[in-house]
Scaffold this motif. Structure first.
Motif, mmCIF file in Angstrom:
data_model
loop_
_atom_site.group_PDB
_atom_site.id
_atom_site.type_symbol
_atom_site.label_atom_id
_atom_site.label_comp_id
_atom_site.label_asym_id
_atom_site.label_seq_id
_atom_site.Cartn_x
_atom_site.Cartn_y
_atom_site.Cartn_z
ATOM 1 N N GLY A 38 0.787 -1.224 0.000
ATOM 2 C CA GLY A 38 0.000 0.000 0.000
ATOM 3 C C GLY A 38 0.819 1.275 0.000
ATOM 4 O O GLY A 38 0.261 2.370 -0.053
ATOM 5 N N CYS A 39 2.129 1.147 0.054
ATOM 6 C CA CYS A 39 2.987 2.333 0.185
ATOM 7 C C CYS A 39 3.024 3.134 -1.130
ATOM 8 O O CYS A 39 3.412 2.602 -2.173
ATOM 9 N N PRO A 40 2.646 4.410 -1.096
ATOM 10 C CA PRO A 40 2.629 5.207 -2.330
ATOM 11 C C PRO A 40 4.020 5.514 -2.876
ATOM 12 O O PRO A 40 4.156 5.925 -4.025
ATOM 13 N N LEU A 72 12.614 8.647 1.498
ATOM 14 C CA LEU A 72 11.484 8.670 0.566
ATOM 15 C C LEU A 72 10.172 8.459 1.299
ATOM 16 O O LEU A 72 9.105 8.790 0.786
ATOM 17 N N CYS A 73 10.251 7.881 2.496
ATOM 18 C CA CYS A 73 9.035 7.672 3.277
ATOM 19 C C CYS A 73 8.396 9.030 3.553
ATOM 20 O O CYS A 73 9.042 9.943 4.063
ATOM 21 N N ALA A 74 7.122 9.153 3.180
ATOM 22 C CA ALA A 74 6.414 10.426 3.315
ATOM 23 C C ALA A 74 5.641 10.539 4.626
ATOM 24 O O ALA A 74 4.853 11.467 4.787
ATOM 25 N N SER A 75 5.850 9.575 5.525
ATOM 26 C CA SER A 75 5.133 9.565 6.815
ATOM 27 C C SER A 75 3.621 9.709 6.605
ATOM 28 O O SER A 75 2.965 10.466 7.312
ATOM 29 N N CYS A 76 3.094 8.958 5.625
ATOM 30 C CA CYS A 76 1.664 9.085 5.315
ATOM 31 C C CYS A 76 0.806 8.173 6.181
ATOM 32 O O CYS A 76 -0.407 8.299 6.198
ATOM 33 N N PHE A 77 1.416 7.203 6.834
ATOM 34 C CA PHE A 77 0.761 6.272 7.768
ATOM 35 C C PHE A 77 -0.175 5.269 7.087
ATOM 36 O O PHE A 77 -0.947 4.607 7.763
ATOM 37 N N THR A 78 -0.094 5.164 5.745
ATOM 38 C CA THR A 78 -0.881 4.134 5.054
ATOM 39 C C THR A 78 -0.475 2.747 5.544
ATOM 40 O O THR A 78 -1.317 1.879 5.775
ATOM 41 N N CYS A 79 0.820 2.560 5.720
ATOM 42 C CA CYS A 79 1.307 1.238 6.153
ATOM 43 C C CYS A 79 0.769 0.870 7.532
ATOM 44 O O CYS A 79 0.348 -0.264 7.766
ATOM 45 N N GLU A 80 0.739 1.824 8.418
ATOM 46 C CA GLU A 80 0.241 1.540 9.764
ATOM 47 C C GLU A 80 -1.232 1.138 9.715
ATOM 48 O O GLU A 80 -1.666 0.217 10.403
HETATM 49 S S1 SF4 Z 1 4.469 5.967 6.021
HETATM 50 FE FE1 SF4 Z 1 4.482 3.854 5.262
HETATM 51 S S2 SF4 Z 1 3.119 3.845 3.462
HETATM 52 FE FE2 SF4 Z 1 3.654 5.994 3.906
HETATM 53 S S3 SF4 Z 1 5.462 6.426 2.624
HETATM 54 FE FE3 SF4 Z 1 6.240 5.748 4.635
HETATM 55 S S4 SF4 Z 1 6.546 3.530 4.420
HETATM 56 FE FE4 SF4 Z 1 5.222 4.178 2.733
#
Ligand code: SF4
Ligand code: SF4
Length: 135
Positions: A38-40, A72-80
Motif C-alpha cells: 500500500g505504500c505510495p 522517501l518515506c512520506a510519513s503518510c501512515f498508510t502502512c500503519e
Molecule cells: S508511512 Fe508507510 S506507506 Fe507511507 S510512505 Fe512511509 S513507508 Fe510508505
C-alpha cells in the motif's frame, strides 16, 4: 540486497535503539507485506518497508542505514493503517533517520525545533515530526 553479518551484541544494540526511539516492537512483524503493497512511495524505494523492518529485526544496521528508502518515506501512515499488527513504520523510519544524524539524541516535537535546527534538518524529518502530531 547485500547482507553483512554483525556480532550479536551489535545487532541487539541496534534493534534496542530502534525500538526505544520508535516505541514499536519490530519483532511483531511477520512479513505479510501489506505495508509495502500500500505504500505510495514503494516504486521509488530501493528497499520496501517490509524489507526495512526485516533488516532491523536482523540487526543489519549498515544495510538499513544506507537505504534511500529512509528519505522517501512520506510519513503518510498508510502502512500503519494496513498492518495487521499495528506497526507504525513511519516511526521506525524516523528512528533509523535519527540514528543517521550524529547529533541526534532522542525523538523531539515541533516545539523543540529551534530556527537554527529548522535550517539544518532534511525536509523529510520536519514533515515526519509534524505528521505524527496530526494523526
Ligand atoms: S508511512 Fe508507510 S506507506 Fe507511507 S510512505 Fe512511509 S513507508 Fe510508505
Ligand atoms: S504490514 Fe506489518 S506485519 Fe506486515 S510486513 Fe508490514 S510491518 Fe510487517
Amino acid at each position: 540486497m547485500r547482507v553483512k553479518l554483525k556480532s550479536g551484541r551489535d545487532q541487539r544494540k541496534f534493534i534496542a535503539r530502534i525500538e526505544e526511539l520508535s516505541g514499536e516492537n519490530v519483532f511483531a512483524c511477520y512479513q505479510c507485506g501489506r505495508c509495502s503493497a500500500g505504500c505510495p512511495m514503494a516504486s521509488e524505494m530501493d528497499l520496501l518497508p517490509n524489507q526495512i523492518i526485516r533488516l532491523v529485526q536482523m540487526g543489519l544496521d549498515e544495510d538499513v542505514l544506507r537505504s534511500k528508502t529512509l528519505f522517501l518515506c512520506a510519513s503518510c501512515f498508510t502502512c500503519e493503517s494496513r498492518c495487521p499488527k499495528g506497526i507504525d513504520m513511519a516511526r521506525v523510519m524516523e528512528a533509523v533517520r535519527h540514528i543517521l544524524d550524529p547529533k541526534g539524541k532522542d525523538a523531539f516535537g515541533p516545539g523543540e525545533i529551534s530556527p537554527e535546527l529548522a535550517q539544518e534538518l532534511p525536509q523529510q524529518v520536519l514533515v515526519s515530526i509534524f505528521r505524527k502530531f496530526s494523526k
